[in-house]
Design an enzyme around this catalytic site. Structure first.
Site, short mmCIF file in Angstrom:
data_model
loop_
_atom_site.label_atom_id
_atom_site.label_comp_id
_atom_site.label_asym_id
_atom_site.label_seq_id
_atom_site.Cartn_x
_atom_site.Cartn_y
_atom_site.Cartn_z
CB SER A 11 68.70 60.65 -29.16
OG SER A 11 67.93 60.33 -28.02
N GLY A 51 66.53 62.33 -25.70
CA GLY A 51 65.91 61.57 -24.62
C GLY A 51 64.42 61.85 -24.55
CB ALA A 52 62.17 62.42 -21.67
N GLY A 96 62.62 64.42 -26.89
CA GLY A 96 62.36 64.19 -28.30
C GLY A 96 63.62 64.05 -29.13
N GLY A 148 66.28 53.34 -28.49
CA GLY A 148 67.07 53.91 -29.59
C GLY A 148 67.26 52.94 -30.73
CG ASP A 149 69.22 49.36 -30.08
OD1 ASP A 149 70.11 50.13 -30.49
OD2 ASP A 149 69.35 48.65 -29.07
#
Length: 310
Positions: free
Chosen positions: A221, A223-224, A226, A252-253
């Site tokens: 991950s 975050g913003a 991608g 994320g889940d």
């Protein structure tokens, strides 16, 4: 069917207050919302939102455990929790005007060896009935730092795909059993490889290395910015569309749950990453953690870009 494992489930209480949180005073709660908490249950809600049959397992105990099962049923999710002697924990999130948030997270109360063995035998039975198994989050006292390693190995020996989403020692030991998929962030994949990861090139190299060690799907991950995915089809980078997030908690889940759906449906490579990212973005536009509008996800799918980079 997809089975989700939540070893450290909780009653999550969201307290909304009408003034800033002030230490040492009596605070009146304007609104309270209870939900079945724990990362694995967020995953289960995302799977259900996608229309796939899902069953939740893990540990529950006491009156809180009974209530948690009621909340799970209200979400339309079937359960096969292992009942234990100690009470299920509660976690509180105090939400202030303007977006401030203060969380109080109880530890999971102890489980004993007999209860852990009951969990092992229950999961083996459920794995044999499942297309995919997911395991998420922290664990209660007494489960041991190798608990995910044992559970992942059990599911893999049953011949079923398993996604592991945890951190710290639980991830370090769990990955030794070679789960089908992991979803670390940059810091976590650095811990797994015992080096600091900086920049996209190093993320790509780290994801490739972990994949070559035997983890079939590695999603890092960003975050913003991608995500990076390494799998048998290659290494991909996904770009999410810009949105005004309402509630990013549990995105994320939702990605984990949506990848489980993608695996169950036989999606490959870029298709699975694009699908999971669009669902995660849609969940950020919902006020309810783990729930999202599939029509919104379909619209975001068209705006989510995935390119092969290696």
């Amino acid at each position: 069917m997809i089975t989700t494992v939540t070893l450290n489930a909780s009653i999550d209480k969201a307290y909304r207050i009408n003034m800033p949180l002030t230490k040492g005073t009596v605070m009146r709660v304007a609104e309270c919302e209870d939900s079945a908490g724990g990362k694995g249950l967020n995953v289960a809600r995302a799977i259900a939102a996608n229309g796939e049959p899902v069953l939740a397992t893990g540990f529950v105990g006491g009156n809180n455990g009974h209530y948690l099962c009621e909340l799970v049923a209200r979400d339309g999710i079937r359960e096969r929790f292992v009942r234990v002697r100690n009470e299920t924990r509660c976690c509180i999130n105090v939400l202030e005007p303007g977006g401030g948030s203060t969380e109080f997270l109880e530890p999971g109360r102890p489980v004993d060896r007999a209860e852990l063995e009951d969990m092992m035998s229950t999961l083996l039975e459920l794995a044999n009935q499942s297309d995919v198994v997911t395991m998420s989050g922290s664990v209660p006292v007494g489960a041991g730092t190798d608990v995910y390693q044992r559970l992942v190995r059990l599911v893999r020996e049953a011949g079923k795909p398993v996604i592991l989403d945890t951190s710290g020692d639980y991830l370090m030991q769990g990955i030794r059993a070679l789960p089908t998929m992991v979803k670390p962030n940059i810091d976590e994949i650095g811990q797994l490889l015992n080096r600091k990861i900086e920049g996209i090139d190093e993320v790509v190299s780290a994801a490739r290395e972990l994949h070559e060690r035997g983890v079939e799907i590695v999603v890092v991950s960003l975050g913003a910015a991608g995500a990076i995915m390494a799998c048998d089809e290659g290494i991909f980078r996904g770009y999410a569309p810009k949105i005004q997030a309402i509630n990013p908690v549990g995105a994320g889940d939702t990605m984990v749950g949506s990848f489980a759906v993608a695996i169950a449906r036989g999606m490959k490579g870029s298709e699975s990453l694009r699908f999971a990212m669009s669902c995660a973005s849609a969940s950020c536009l919902s006020p309810h953690t783990g729930r999202f509008d599939t029509q919104v996800a379909d619209d975001l799918f068209k705006k989510t870009a995935v390119e092969i980079i290696a």
